[in-house]
Scaffold this active site. Structure first.
Site, mmCIF file in Angstrom:
data_model
loop_
_atom_site.group_PDB
_atom_site.id
_atom_site.type_symbol
_atom_site.label_atom_id
_atom_site.label_comp_id
_atom_site.label_asym_id
_atom_site.label_seq_id
_atom_site.Cartn_x
_atom_site.Cartn_y
_atom_site.Cartn_z
ATOM 1 N N GLU A 1 0.847 -1.197 0.000
ATOM 2 C CA GLU A 1 0.000 0.000 0.000
ATOM 3 C C GLU A 1 0.874 1.236 0.000
ATOM 4 O O GLU A 1 1.981 1.227 0.559
ATOM 5 C CB GLU A 1 -0.872 0.039 1.270
ATOM 6 C CG GLU A 1 -1.853 -1.080 1.356
ATOM 7 C CD GLU A 1 -2.961 -0.798 2.384
ATOM 8 O OE1 GLU A 1 -2.960 0.280 3.000
ATOM 9 O OE2 GLU A 1 -3.824 -1.676 2.535
ATOM 10 N N LYS B 1 2.321 4.560 1.360
ATOM 11 C CA LYS B 1 2.453 5.056 2.743
ATOM 12 C C LYS B 1 2.272 6.574 2.712
ATOM 13 O O LYS B 1 3.047 7.283 2.074
ATOM 14 C CB LYS B 1 3.817 4.690 3.330
ATOM 15 C CG LYS B 1 3.961 5.079 4.807
ATOM 16 C CD LYS B 1 5.288 4.593 5.392
ATOM 17 C CE LYS B 1 5.329 4.608 6.904
ATOM 18 N NZ LYS B 1 5.248 5.907 7.547
ATOM 19 N N ARG C 1 -2.111 9.849 11.658
ATOM 20 C CA ARG C 1 -2.920 8.647 11.809
ATOM 21 C C ARG C 1 -4.238 9.006 12.478
ATOM 22 O O ARG C 1 -4.263 9.822 13.408
ATOM 23 C CB ARG C 1 -2.147 7.653 12.692
ATOM 24 C CG ARG C 1 -2.815 6.300 12.899
ATOM 25 C CD ARG C 1 -2.598 5.416 11.696
ATOM 26 N NE ARG C 1 -3.119 4.074 11.864
ATOM 27 C CZ ARG C 1 -2.393 3.027 12.261
ATOM 28 N NH1 ARG C 1 -1.123 3.201 12.582
ATOM 29 N NH2 ARG C 1 -2.939 1.831 12.337
ATOM 30 N N ARG D 1 -3.375 9.137 17.116
ATOM 31 C CA ARG D 1 -2.567 7.996 17.516
ATOM 32 C C ARG D 1 -2.347 7.969 19.025
ATOM 33 O O ARG D 1 -2.162 6.931 19.620
ATOM 34 C CB ARG D 1 -1.233 8.111 16.780
ATOM 35 C CG ARG D 1 -0.243 7.110 17.196
ATOM 36 C CD ARG D 1 0.794 7.031 16.133
ATOM 37 N NE ARG D 1 1.896 6.232 16.618
ATOM 38 C CZ ARG D 1 2.921 5.902 15.887
ATOM 39 N NH1 ARG D 1 2.979 6.299 14.640
ATOM 40 N NH2 ARG D 1 3.885 5.179 16.383
ATOM 41 N N GLU E 1 -5.193 7.614 7.449
ATOM 42 C CA GLU E 1 -4.217 8.695 7.598
ATOM 43 C C GLU E 1 -4.811 9.966 7.002
ATOM 44 O O GLU E 1 -5.304 9.954 5.868
ATOM 45 C CB GLU E 1 -2.937 8.293 6.842
ATOM 46 C CG GLU E 1 -1.757 9.203 7.027
ATOM 47 C CD GLU E 1 -0.826 8.802 8.185
ATOM 48 O OE1 GLU E 1 -1.138 7.867 8.940
ATOM 49 O OE2 GLU E 1 0.215 9.454 8.320
ATOM 50 N N PHE F 1 -7.283 2.810 5.279
ATOM 51 C CA PHE F 1 -6.636 1.554 4.883
ATOM 52 C C PHE F 1 -7.118 0.352 5.688
ATOM 53 O O PHE F 1 -6.684 -0.766 5.448
ATOM 54 C CB PHE F 1 -5.107 1.662 4.907
ATOM 55 C CG PHE F 1 -4.539 2.323 6.142
ATOM 56 C CD1 PHE F 1 -4.492 1.658 7.353
ATOM 57 C CD2 PHE F 1 -4.024 3.609 6.060
ATOM 58 C CE1 PHE F 1 -3.952 2.263 8.471
ATOM 59 C CE2 PHE F 1 -3.483 4.227 7.184
ATOM 60 C CZ PHE F 1 -3.456 3.553 8.396
ATOM 61 N N ARG G 1 3.663 -3.693 17.076
ATOM 62 C CA ARG G 1 4.519 -3.473 15.928
ATOM 63 C C ARG G 1 5.071 -4.834 15.525
ATOM 64 O O ARG G 1 6.047 -5.311 16.102
ATOM 65 C CB ARG G 1 5.667 -2.525 16.313
ATOM 66 C CG ARG G 1 6.396 -1.894 15.143
ATOM 67 C CD ARG G 1 7.577 -1.069 15.619
ATOM 68 N NE ARG G 1 7.215 0.237 16.176
ATOM 69 C CZ ARG G 1 6.885 1.301 15.441
ATOM 70 N NH1 ARG G 1 6.870 1.227 14.136
ATOM 71 N NH2 ARG G 1 6.584 2.435 16.020
HETATM 72 P P1 ATP Z 1 7.278 6.804 10.557
HETATM 73 O O1 ATP Z 1 7.963 7.535 11.659
HETATM 74 O O2 ATP Z 1 8.157 5.989 9.695
HETATM 75 O O3 ATP Z 1 6.246 7.617 9.840
HETATM 76 P P2 ATP Z 1 5.727 5.764 12.549
HETATM 77 O O4 ATP Z 1 6.676 5.480 13.644
HETATM 78 O O5 ATP Z 1 4.870 6.961 12.629
HETATM 79 O O6 ATP Z 1 6.459 5.704 11.193
HETATM 80 P P3 ATP Z 1 5.182 3.186 11.730
HETATM 81 O O7 ATP Z 1 4.590 2.082 12.493
HETATM 82 O O8 ATP Z 1 6.610 3.100 11.517
HETATM 83 O O9 ATP Z 1 4.777 4.537 12.406
HETATM 84 O O10 ATP Z 1 4.477 3.289 10.330
HETATM 85 C C1 ATP Z 1 3.130 3.124 10.271
HETATM 86 C C2 ATP Z 1 2.486 4.473 10.116
HETATM 87 O O11 ATP Z 1 2.405 4.807 8.756
HETATM 88 C C3 ATP Z 1 1.070 4.400 10.588
HETATM 89 O O12 ATP Z 1 1.009 4.765 11.949
HETATM 90 C C4 ATP Z 1 0.332 5.374 9.721
HETATM 91 O O13 ATP Z 1 0.273 6.612 10.398
HETATM 92 C C5 ATP Z 1 1.205 5.524 8.511
HETATM 93 N N1 ATP Z 1 0.598 5.004 7.278
HETATM 94 C C6 ATP Z 1 0.539 5.687 6.120
HETATM 95 N N2 ATP Z 1 -0.018 4.968 5.144
HETATM 96 C C7 ATP Z 1 -0.344 3.767 5.678
HETATM 97 C C8 ATP Z 1 -0.952 2.590 5.155
HETATM 98 N N3 ATP Z 1 -1.333 2.492 3.886
HETATM 99 N N4 ATP Z 1 -1.127 1.549 6.002
HETATM 100 C C9 ATP Z 1 -0.747 1.634 7.295
HETATM 101 N N5 ATP Z 1 -0.159 2.725 7.832
HETATM 102 C C10 ATP Z 1 0.050 3.792 7.040
#
Ligand code: ATP
Length: 569
Positions: free
Chosen positions: A245, A247, A252, A267, A297, A335, A412
């Site tokens: 998917e 990103k 969030r 979040r 998101e 998503f 996670r």
């Molecule tokens: P990063 O700091 O890399 O943005 P993060 O620490 O906020 O990541 P991660 O668990 O690493 O969070 O990455 C997942 C995050 O990516 C989710 O919390 C969401 O906010 C975002 N996201 C964006 N697009 C998607 C998607 N298609 N599916 C799931 N999560 C997504």
């Protein structure tokens, strides 16, 4: 039984001890003596609050009103209270100083109920009412109690522990087994109201944990993604078919739809509906069912184009929301869906959930479904990644399509794996770090901070350990913004849940609350930093750190962990 004085004794003991086990034991023996309904109240109060995060827990009183309440409760002139405040700098201490008459302890549930009342009064004359309610409790309390009542009322009770700690204490108190903490935590990821869980444990024991499910209006902790070091690893992690998917780099959001009642949670599980009335109204038109919980998101989105993260941050406001709806239009990309018409979908596989999501959302200008591709041909996944980058996105999230690909609240795991542009370019990694101290600046930065002492989370020990000192990357605006934020969190000593070595002692300590994203070039080891350090090993340290941005969407418990650093090293 149920006296606030007993809880207050625990507060003051905890302020002077740092042993994890001792704190847990103190709390658990206190809980054991209480009735189940008191356990609920005591759990919130132990965290210095009056309810779960997703409710409004702000009492709406600042220093000015507190000063008036102290003055009226103890018959001291306002000027005198103000004068004392300017000397002590802590209104809790001021209240306890002026509270001379020794009384018997006030009832804990009374204190709680009054605080809830203070929060709930609104409208004309509400300030006067808040003052008189607060002064009413202050009048009845002992000096030590009044000190903590003020700190809680101001949202400034700083005992240095959070939900995780409390869960351990509850496990010891009501199940006799510390090991049950894991099971309680899993339930907490679904029922994020700690008071409700605590009461249920006290009443029905550990077996009641299995009964909790999703409830509309109560957010579930969000599922997170792991990362890999090379794109080929994705192929190994997902043998066979996988879904990739896009990103999206925004905020969030979990949206609860209950008929016309639609609520958005961040979040950090805070209700952010008032920031995004446009999204709420768009979702009400796009959703085809009456009750649902959607995961997605929010991004800044203008004329069909996704805008950078920084744009979206301008929507983080309490005032002029209407004006900014026009200025910074947004869209939500859904998503996932985890609840539909009375049924939890957590145990359904990702392909099943995604089908339900597609069937229940009508896309519009500002409500979208995440774009994706499903394939067992890895070259198609690579292509999808390349195309996403060309579109200006930050990368992809690859998701398992197997039967076991359930939604894991708060976890996670390997069911979702992210792959970002930065990793692909072999570029440096970013870290989400918690500010725990500041060093004074020189020259242009005199009077402000020169560098920030930053920490990662050690989940096993439930504490923050220092990892690097960040002194570059800040624009003038960043400086002002961070200085403003810091003001609220300066403290006199390092709290019990922060581990700082003598070598790194900062000029000022900061309560773990603010998370910043930092780019670093290399992880080394250092005798000065405490990240992952034990007797035989030096701590991890980040070389050449550079500030990127403030992560308002993250709390300290969402910071990069020692374990993650260990995996990268
Ligand atoms: P990063 O700091 O890399 O943005 P993060 O620490 O906020 O990541 P991660 O668990 O690493 O969070 O990455 C997942 C995050 O990516 C989710 O919390 C969401 O906010 C975002 N996201 C964006 N697009 C998607 C998607 N298609 N599916 C799931 N999560 C997504």
């Amino acid at each position: 039984m149920g006296s606030f004085g007993k809880l207050v004794n625990i507060y003051s003991e905890i302020e002077n001890i740092s042993s994890h086990k001792k704190i847990v034991d103190l709390l658990s023996s206190f809980f054991k003596e209480l009735e189940p309904k008191q356990v609920r109240v005591a759990s919130y109060l132990a965290l210095g609050t009056i309810g779960p995060k997703f409710e409004d827990i702000d009492l709406g009183i600042g220093d000015k009103l507190i000063i008036k309440a102290i003055s009226s409760a103890y018959g001291i002139s306002r000027e005198k209270v103000e004068e004392e405040f300017s000397i002590h700098g802590d209104l809790g201490d001021v209240a306890s100083k002026f509270n001379e008459r020794q009384r018997s302890s006030v009832d804990m549930e009374d204190v709680f109920a009054q605080m809830v009342k203070i929060r709930d009064v609104s409208g004309e004359g509400s300030q006067g009412e808040k003052i008189s309610l607060l002064s009413g409790i202050l009048e009845k309390s002992t000096p030590e109690e009044s000190k903590y009542i003020i700190r809680i009322a101001l949202g400034k009770l700083r005992l240095g522990f959070g939900e995780k700690f409390l869960i351990e204490a509850l496990a010891v108190a009501f199940t006799d087994k510390r090991d049950n903490a894991g099971k309680i935590e899993d339930t907490y990821n679904i029922c994020t109201d700690i008071g409700q869980l605590a009461r249920s444990l006290a009443e029905h024991g550990i077996s009641s944990m299995g009964r909790f499910s999703i409830k509309l209006g109560r957010p579930v902790q969000m599922m997170l993604a792991k990362r890999v070091d090379t794109i080929e690893e994705l192929d190994q992690k997902f043998p066979g078919k996988m879904a990739a998917e896009e990103k999206y780099d925004g905020e969030r959001v979990q949206i609860h739809v209950n008929g016309n009642d639609i609520v958005a949670f961040s979040r950090r599980l805070e209700n952010i509906s008032s920031q995004f009335p446009d999204i709420i109204s768009a979702v009400s038109k796009s959703i085809k069912s009456d009750k649902a919980v959607l995961d997605g998101e929010i991004v800044a989105y203008d004329k069909g184009k996704i805008q950078p993260f920084q744009k979206l941050m301008q929507r983080r406001r309490k005032h002029n929301v209407e004006e900014y709806i026009e200025k910074i239009p947004v869209a939500v990309f859904f998503f996932d869906i985890i609840y539909l018409n009375g049924k939890s979908l957590l145990k359904k596989s990702y392909p099943e959930r995604r089908k339900i999501l597609d069937d229940n959302i009508r896309e519009s200008d500002s409500v979208k479904l995440s774009r994706r591709t499903v394939s067992s041909d890895f070259s198609r996944i690579r292509d999808f990644f390349e195309k996403s980058i060309e579109k200006g996105l930050e990368g992809i999230i690859v998701k398992s399509v197997e039967k076991k690909s359930v939604y894991q609240p708060g976890k996670r795991g390997w069911l979702w794996v992210k792959w970002k542009k930065e990793y692909a370019e072999g570029m440096r990694e970013t870290f989400d770090l918690v500010i725990v101290g500041t060093y004074f600046g020189k020259g242009k930065r005199k009077g402000s901070f020169g560098a920030l002492l930053c920490a990662v989370l050690n989940e096993d020990k439930d504490r923050y350990e220092t990892f690097t000192k960040v002194g570059t990357g800040f624009s003038d605006d960043d400086f002002d913004e961070i200085n403003d934020l810091l003001e609220k969190y300066f403290i006199d000593n390092a709290p019990g849940n922060v581990n700082i070595s003598k070598m790194m002692e900062p000029d000022r300590y900061v309560e773990p609350a603010i998370v910043i994203e930092v780019l670093g070039s290399r992880i080394t080891t250092s005798p000065g930093h405490t990240a992952g350090k034990d007797n035989s090993k030096k701590g991890f340290a980040l070389r050449f750190p550079r500030f990127l941005r403030i992560r308002y969407d993250k709390g300290p418990v969402d910071a990069t962990t020692v374990e993650e650093i260990g995996e990268l090293k």
